[in-house]
Structure formats: C-alpha cells, structure tokens
Design an enzyme around this catalytic site. Structure first.
Site, short mmCIF file in Angstrom:
data_model
loop_
_atom_site.label_atom_id
_atom_site.label_comp_id
_atom_site.label_asym_id
_atom_site.label_seq_id
_atom_site.Cartn_x
_atom_site.Cartn_y
_atom_site.Cartn_z
N TRP A 102 2.19 4.19 -1.35
CA TRP A 102 1.36 5.18 -0.66
C TRP A 102 1.10 6.38 -1.57
O TRP A 102 -0.02 6.90 -1.59
CB TRP A 102 2.00 5.61 0.65
N ASP A 169 2.94 13.82 2.46
CA ASP A 169 2.67 12.70 3.35
C ASP A 169 3.98 12.38 4.06
O ASP A 169 4.90 11.84 3.46
CB ASP A 169 2.17 11.51 2.52
N LYS A 193 3.80 5.45 12.94
CA LYS A 193 5.18 5.18 12.53
C LYS A 193 6.18 5.84 13.48
O LYS A 193 7.17 5.25 13.84
CB LYS A 193 5.43 5.68 11.10
C1 LIG Z 1 1.79 3.75 6.67
C2 LIG Z 1 1.70 4.81 5.67
C3 LIG Z 1 0.46 5.25 5.16
C4 LIG Z 1 -0.85 4.64 5.54
O1 LIG Z 1 -1.24 5.09 6.76
P1 LIG Z 1 -2.67 4.71 7.39
O2 LIG Z 1 -2.61 5.48 8.67
O3 LIG Z 1 -2.69 3.23 7.59
O4 LIG Z 1 -3.73 5.17 6.49
C5 LIG Z 1 0.46 6.28 4.25
N1 LIG Z 1 1.59 6.86 3.84
C6 LIG Z 1 2.80 6.47 4.29
C7 LIG Z 1 4.04 7.13 3.80
C8 LIG Z 1 2.89 5.43 5.22
O5 LIG Z 1 4.08 5.02 5.68
#
Ligand SMILES: *Cc1c(COP(=O)(O)O)cnc(C)c1O
Length: 356
Positions: A102, A169, A193
C-alpha cells in the site's frame, strides 16, 4: 456453527452494527422509509453525517484542535493521489516511507505530482520489518507513512518527530490503539478494515495545511471543497457512512479507543505466544514490528497444510489464508473480533501439534 471471521478486509463488524444496519434498511428512524431510499440532504441523514464526523474527531481526541473529518469515496487508493495533489507544492517534494504494497501504491501516485523521495524501504526483506534511522529531507512538503501494513503484518510503533506535515494511511489500524493523533496532519482510512462496510473513506485533516500547494485541484479531489460542503460535495455513500457511525458509537460505548487497545493487545499476545511456542509455526514479521491487527505466520512444514486447513475450517474459522505475496496464514484481528475467536484459532494450532 459460529463463524470466526479473520478476514483482512472487508472484514468483521460488530454484530450490533450489522443488526442496526439491517433494521435501518427496512425502516430508518421509524420514518417508514429505508435508509437506501432517502435523500442525503434529509434532516435524518444530515444528522448522521454530522454525528459521524464529530464522533470520529472525539474518539481520536482531535475535537477543537483545527481538524475536520470527512467521509469520502474512492477508498484509501484515491487518497494516494489526493494527498500529493493537495499538499505537494509545484516544484516541491514529498518524503515517503515504503513499508509494503500500500505504501508503494501511494508512492507511485505521488510521483505523478513531483519529486517523491523514498526515505527508507523494507522491500529488501519482503517488507517484513519497519525501517528505522532514516533521514527525512527538511524541505519536503510532507512525510507519508502507513501505520499498519495489512498484507505483511507489520505496524509502526513509534512515529518520527518532524517539522513538516505528517500524512498517514491508517486504513487497517485506525481506532485500534491510542496515539497522539495531533502529531498527524492528514490521516486517511478506508472504512472496510476497522470501521464499516466498503464504500467510504474516513479522512481527518488539519485545516491549516491546506491551500498551500499552488495547484489547481479538480473539485472532487479538493479537501477544502469537501470541508466547505460539510462532506456532502456530491452524494455521499449513505449506507456505509451510517454503518460507520454505528461502529463509532459502539467504540465509544465500549470505552473508547483505549478499551480496544487493551483488548487488541490481549488478542495479539494470545496468538503470537502460540506462534512462538508451537514448533510447527513461525511468524513472518520481525518480532518488534509485529502488527496487533494482522498476524502473518507460516507452517514450518508445508506437508501439514491440508491437516491444519481442515482443522481450522472445522472449527468455523474463515478468512485465514495469507495474502498471495506472503503465503501461509494471516489472522486479522480487528476491533470487532472477540478474543474467543483467537482462542479457537490457538486451539486449532494446538490440535495440529498433538495430531502429529
Ligand atoms: C486495504 C488498504 C488500502 C486500500 O484501500 P482501498 O479502500 O481498497 O483503496 C490502502 N492502505 C492500506 C493500509 C490498506 O490496508
């Protein structure tokens, strides 16, 4: 049979959140209408949006500290480009810590906007650790990191102290542990998540960092436009935001982030202790950097895979397969996963040991 949901995302939600969401689909706030068929401008939904935005800030202890909470669309992946577009100056630069897939995705998008410096990377060891002792150029417009690496099972425990905006993030560990969130200037997290169903992204932004890039930003990608419109610049994802609000209320009711941090520590300790004790298994992440949310581990002898897989499936466990880039197993232990489910997994690991 009770299903123990270890899915990495979309993932387990609190049962009461699912029940209340289901009830609102049939009859929202006793209006006789489904939440699926009301206007986002209706009084009842505006109240949902306002409460969700306020509660997100309250739980992170960011109320009245110059932050705004937004519920946007496009997932964390859209934030990969919104962050640089809003924060990187023309001819400026940004600093990124590369700790997984990511993070690499975020770096790829930032490069579209300008000089993107990767200050450190753990790619050399398939991202199984968090780099330390790196230098961040003092003239970077911001520093970007990924607090929890969902795929590789690592988590940043201490964040750098820097004299520039910090962007993080937090998709897979937001609301799971207490941090001084005021050290961050932009936080984003896809809901699916630890917050709600897929379809909305929580963005927390400190207003004073905005409006300085000198760029022309398309309206839908402009944080300032979203703030001005109180997170309703266009039709928001009504249902995922409502479920996210229910989760936020549930977190508050259970005692806030601190209460979940304690439970998440207990769950993680239970599983990692077994991974370390049981001679049949090995963890894949560096011990000091292990994630409390996603535990990644392998069978030392692949020949036991069929037996182990049938044991955990028979125990009602779902979603344990590791990501294809790591293999083995990944147990995602988000806020809504009870410790009983972790115990069921530990029991299956012990059953494997005694069967051999
Ligand atoms: C799942 C995840 C993403 C991607 O998220 P989307 O909503 O599918 O774009 C980005 N960063 C992290 C740390 C993730 O766990």
């Amino acid at each position: 049979m009770k299903i123990h949901n270890f899915s990495a995302g979309p993932s387990i939600l609190a049962q009461e959140v699912i029940n209340q969401t289901a009830a609102a689909i049939l009859n929202f706030n006793n209006s006789g209408l489904s939440i699926l068929e009301i206007s986002h401008r209706s009084k009842d939904f505006v109240a949902v949006m306002d409460e969700a935005r306020a509660l997100a800030l309250e739980l992170l202890d960011l109320k009245d500290k110059g932050y705004q909470a937004l519920f946007l669309q496009g997932g964390a992946s859209l934030e990969f480009l919104m962050a640089p577009q809003n924060l990187m100056k023309i001819n400026g630069k940004a600093a990124y810590l590369e700790t997984g897939t990511w993070a690499a995705g975020a770096i790829k998008e930032a490069k579209l906007f300008g000089e993107t410096i990767v200050v450190a990377s753990s790619k050399d060891k398939n991202f199984n650790y968090i780099p330390t002792n790196y230098e961040v150029p003092a003239d970077a417009d911001y520093f970007h990191c990924t607090s929890n690496n969902t795929i590789f099972g690592t988590q940043i425990k201490t964040f750098p102290e820097l004299d520039m905006p910090i962007v993080c993030d937090m998709s897979s560990d937001i609301f799971s542990r207490t941090l001084d969130f005021s050290k961050f200037d932009l936080i984003y997290a896809g809901a699916q998540k630890n917050l709600g169903p897929a379809g909305t992204t929580l963005v927390i932004v400190k207003e004073e960092i905005l409006g300085k890039s000198g760029r022309t930003i398309p309206s839908m990608l402009d944080y300032e436009k979203h703030i001005k419109a109180e997170s309703m610049y266009n039709t928001p994802s009504v249902l995922p935001i409502y479920s996210s609000l229910l989760t936020l209320r549930w977190i508050k009711e259970k005692g806030g982030i601190g209460a979940f941090e304690k439970m998440n520590n207990e769950k993680a300790n239970l599983l990692y202790n077994e991974i370390d004790r049981n001679p049949l298994f090995s963890g894949t992440a560096a011990v000091a950097d292990r994630s409390n949310m996603n535990a990644t581990f392998l069978l030392n002898d692949e020949n036991h895979a069929a037996t182990f897989d049938s044991l955990w499936k028979a125990a009602g466990i779902s979603g344990l397969a590791g990501h294809r880039s790591v293999g083995g197993y990944r147990a995602s232990m988000y806020n809504a996963l009870p410790i009983e489910s972790v115990q069921v997994l530990v029991d299956a690991m012990q059953k494997l040991e005694s069967s051999i």
